[in-house]
Scaffold this motif. Structure first.
Motif, PDB file in Angstrom:
ATOM      1  N   HIS A   5       0.845  -1.187   0.000  1.00 34.46           N
ATOM      2  CA  HIS A   5       0.000   0.000   0.000  1.00 34.46           C
ATOM      3  C   HIS A   5       0.885   1.244   0.000  1.00 34.46           C
ATOM      4  CE1 HIS A   5      -3.574  -2.444   0.975  1.00 34.46           C
ATOM      5  NE2 HIS A   5      -2.776  -3.084   1.816  1.00 34.46           N
ATOM      6  N   ILE A   6       0.713   2.099  -1.000  1.00 37.69           N
ATOM      7  CA  ILE A   6       1.416   3.381  -1.002  1.00 37.69           C
ATOM      8  C   ILE A   6       0.730   4.287   0.007  1.00 37.69           C
ATOM      9  CG2 ILE A   6       2.070   5.401  -2.353  1.00 37.69           C
ATOM     10  CD1 ILE A   6       2.108   3.679  -4.821  1.00 37.69           C
ATOM     11  N   THR A   7       1.489   4.806   0.960  1.00 38.66           N
ATOM     12  CA  THR A   7       0.912   5.647   2.015  1.00 38.66           C
ATOM     13  C   THR A   7       1.180   7.130   1.808  1.00 38.66           C
ATOM     14  OG1 THR A   7       2.879   5.316   3.394  1.00 38.66           O
ATOM     15  CG2 THR A   7       1.038   3.788   3.712  1.00 38.66           C
ATOM     16  N   ASN A   8       2.211   7.467   1.036  1.00 38.50           N
ATOM     17  CA  ASN A   8       2.476   8.892   0.801  1.00 38.50           C
ATOM     18  C   ASN A   8       3.425   9.065  -0.375  1.00 38.50           C
ATOM     19  OD1 ASN A   8       2.077  11.628   1.490  1.00 38.50           O
ATOM     20  ND2 ASN A   8       4.064  11.718   2.489  1.00 38.50           N
ATOM     21  N   VAL A   9       3.223  10.149  -1.103  1.00 39.37           N
ATOM     22  CA  VAL A   9       4.135  10.544  -2.174  1.00 39.37           C
ATOM     23  C   VAL A   9       4.413  12.033  -2.015  1.00 39.37           C
ATOM     24  CG1 VAL A   9       4.523  10.726  -4.645  1.00 39.37           C
ATOM     25  CG2 VAL A   9       3.196   8.812  -3.747  1.00 39.37           C
ATOM     26  N   VAL A  10       5.682  12.396  -1.981  1.00 38.54           N
ATOM     27  CA  VAL A  10       6.076  13.798  -1.869  1.00 38.54           C
ATOM     28  C   VAL A  10       6.780  14.194  -3.165  1.00 38.54           C
ATOM     29  CG1 VAL A  10       7.411  15.515  -0.599  1.00 38.54           C
ATOM     30  CG2 VAL A  10       6.350  13.603   0.632  1.00 38.54           C
ATOM     31  N   VAL A  11       6.299  15.249  -3.792  1.00 36.73           N
ATOM     32  CA  VAL A  11       6.924  15.755  -5.013  1.00 36.73           C
ATOM     33  C   VAL A  11       8.067  16.678  -4.615  1.00 36.73           C
ATOM     34  CG1 VAL A  11       6.572  16.982  -7.179  1.00 36.73           C
ATOM     35  CG2 VAL A  11       4.707  15.614  -6.199  1.00 36.73           C
ATOM     36  N   GLU A  29       3.795   0.620   2.554  1.00 37.15           N
ATOM     37  CA  GLU A  29       3.738  -0.423   3.571  1.00 37.15           C
ATOM     38  C   GLU A  29       3.632  -1.775   2.889  1.00 37.15           C
ATOM     39  OE1 GLU A  29       3.788  -0.238   6.880  1.00 37.15           O
ATOM     40  OE2 GLU A  29       3.498   1.908   7.312  1.00 37.15           O
ATOM     41  N   CYS A  30       4.423  -2.715   3.370  1.00 34.06           N
ATOM     42  CA  CYS A  30       4.346  -4.096   2.891  1.00 34.06           C
ATOM     43  C   CYS A  30       3.824  -4.947   4.049  1.00 34.06           C
ATOM     44  CB  CYS A  30       5.724  -4.576   2.438  1.00 34.06           C
ATOM     45  SG  CYS A  30       5.724  -6.214   1.679  1.00 34.06           S
ATOM     46  N   ILE A  31       2.662  -5.566   3.884  1.00 30.46           N
ATOM     47  CA  ILE A  31       2.046  -6.300   4.996  1.00 30.46           C
ATOM     48  C   ILE A  31       2.560  -7.730   5.106  1.00 30.46           C
ATOM     49  CG2 ILE A  31      -0.043  -4.890   4.821  1.00 30.46           C
ATOM     50  CD1 ILE A  31      -1.430  -7.280   3.514  1.00 30.46           C
ATOM     51  N   GLY A  63      13.665  -4.506  -4.165  1.00 32.55           N
ATOM     52  CA  GLY A  63      13.411  -5.780  -3.513  1.00 32.55           C
ATOM     53  C   GLY A  63      14.696  -6.499  -3.152  1.00 32.55           C
ATOM     54  N   PRO A  64      14.560  -7.656  -2.484  1.00 31.99           N
ATOM     55  CA  PRO A  64      13.313  -8.203  -1.932  1.00 31.99           C
ATOM     56  C   PRO A  64      12.771  -7.300  -0.827  1.00 31.99           C
ATOM     57  CG  PRO A  64      15.185  -9.421  -1.107  1.00 31.99           C
ATOM     58  CD  PRO A  64      15.736  -8.492  -2.147  1.00 31.99           C
ATOM     59  N   ILE A  65      11.472  -7.426  -0.551  1.00 34.96           N
ATOM     60  CA  ILE A  65      10.800  -6.495   0.349  1.00 34.96           C
ATOM     61  C   ILE A  65      10.421  -7.174   1.658  1.00 34.96           C
ATOM     62  CG2 ILE A  65       8.931  -4.822   0.568  1.00 34.96           C
ATOM     63  CD1 ILE A  65      10.634  -4.226  -1.796  1.00 34.96           C
ATOM     64  N   PRO A  66      11.048  -6.815   2.762  1.00 38.33           N
ATOM     65  CA  PRO A  66      10.613  -7.349   4.058  1.00 38.33           C
ATOM     66  C   PRO A  66       9.321  -6.671   4.503  1.00 38.33           C
ATOM     67  CG  PRO A  66      12.388  -5.792   4.374  1.00 38.33           C
ATOM     68  CD  PRO A  66      12.227  -5.942   2.882  1.00 38.33           C
ATOM     69  N   GLU A  67       8.634  -7.298   5.408  1.00 36.46           N
ATOM     70  CA  GLU A  67       7.413  -6.710   5.956  1.00 36.46           C
ATOM     71  C   GLU A  67       7.752  -5.408   6.667  1.00 36.46           C
ATOM     72  OE1 GLU A  67       4.016  -7.774   9.356  1.00 36.46           O
ATOM     73  OE2 GLU A  67       5.382  -9.329   8.607  1.00 36.46           O
ATOM     74  N   GLY A  68       6.897  -4.420   6.532  1.00 38.07           N
ATOM     75  CA  GLY A  68       7.111  -3.155   7.222  1.00 38.07           C
ATOM     76  C   GLY A  68       6.963  -1.952   6.322  1.00 38.07           C
ATOM     77  N   ARG A  69       7.434  -0.817   6.825  1.00 42.84           N
ATOM     78  CA  ARG A  69       7.304   0.451   6.121  1.00 42.84           C
ATOM     79  C   ARG A  69       8.623   0.788   5.436  1.00 42.84           C
ATOM     80  NH1 ARG A  69       5.445   6.150   8.993  1.00 42.84           N
ATOM     81  NH2 ARG A  69       5.131   7.360   7.080  1.00 42.84           N
ATOM     82  N   HIS A  70       8.541   1.289   4.204  1.00 48.05           N
ATOM     83  CA  HIS A  70       9.740   1.580   3.421  1.00 48.05           C
ATOM     84  C   HIS A  70       9.577   2.923   2.709  1.00 48.05           C
ATOM     85  CE1 HIS A  70      10.833  -2.616   4.086  1.00 48.05           C
ATOM     86  NE2 HIS A  70       9.610  -2.919   3.719  1.00 48.05           N
ATOM     87  N   MET A  71      10.706   3.569   2.447  1.00 48.28           N
ATOM     88  CA  MET A  71      10.684   4.852   1.753  1.00 48.28           C
ATOM     89  C   MET A  71      11.905   4.944   0.844  1.00 48.28           C
ATOM     90  SD  MET A  71      10.555   8.736   3.353  1.00 48.28           S
ATOM     91  CE  MET A  71      12.180   8.578   4.096  1.00 48.28           C
TER      92      MET A  71
END
Length: 216
Positions: A5-11, A29-31, A63-71
């Motif tokens: 889920h994309i939670t935010n995008v900043v230009v 967020e990766c669940i 990737g690979p993508i662990p569970e959690g929040r990423h930016m």
């Protein structure tokens, strides 16, 4: 259920000279852990009349993508001005951010852009030349009003994949929290009335690919 889920995008760097790179700071967020890469693309819509002039500015694999929040910051070069019709160089167009998993696009974020000559060039603003002078054009992204389209895909492991639902199976449009760094006031809807952010992916091979590894 979507696993990302994309939670935010900043230009970032907005407004900006037309020939500057595009920069977006994306938070998602990766669940559940994803063993394979997410494929992100940035696409510039060169003309509202046809997809022929769409340009993939860059493609990165995260990737690979662990569970959690990423930016991360997605930076891409400006479009090739030689591929933009002169009549569509100025005015309103669109930039798209898309993300796919196992070649299945599951989210697309679109932003309207207004391209016009800098205020320091009043003569060009009043009497635009037939051949655009891109080095004097300013790009202003309407950062406060992103258009988000989500597609239902099959997130299962390859050995469990059956028929993948088509994009028409479940499409949702929603707003996305975003920092508005430009305060643009142009009426994009009145200038591009038929555009649904469905840009083509032509030209992918003409752009550099990057790989960004995620750390937990």
């Amino acid at each position: 259920m979507a696993k990302v889920h994309i939670t935010n995008v900043v230009v970032l760097d907005n407004p900006s000279p037309f020939l500057n790179p595009f920069q977006f700071e994306l938070t998602f967020e990766c669940i559940e852990e994803l063993k394979e890469d997410l494929e992100w693309k940035m696409i510039y819509v060169g003309s509202a009349e046809t997809e022929e002039h769409d340009q993939v500015l860059d493609t990165i694999y995260v990737g690979p993508i662990p569970e959690g929040r990423h930016m991360f910051v997605f930076q891409a070069p400006p479009p090739d001005v030689n591929r933009i019709p002169e009549n569509d160089a100025l005015g309103v167009t669109v930039v798209l951010l898309t993300c796919s998993y196992r070649s299945q696009e599951f989210v697309r974020v679109g932003y309207f852009i207004n391209n016009e000559y800098s205020e320091s060039e009043p003569e060009l603003r009043e009497n635009p030349p037939a051949k655009p002078q891109f080095d004097k054009v300013v790009r202003n992204i309407l950062a406060s009003e992103p258009r988000v389209t989500r597609f239902k895909i099959n997130w299962a492991e390859p050995d469990a994949l059956g028929s993948v639902p088509s994009h028409d199976a479940e499409v949702a449009h929603e707003a996305l929290p975003s920092n508005d760094s430009c305060g643009a006031s142009f009426n994009a809807d009145s200038q591009i009335s038929a555009m649904e952010f469905q840009g083509s992916f032509s030209g992918c091979g003409d752009n550099s690919n990057s790989i960004l590894r995620m750390e937990s």
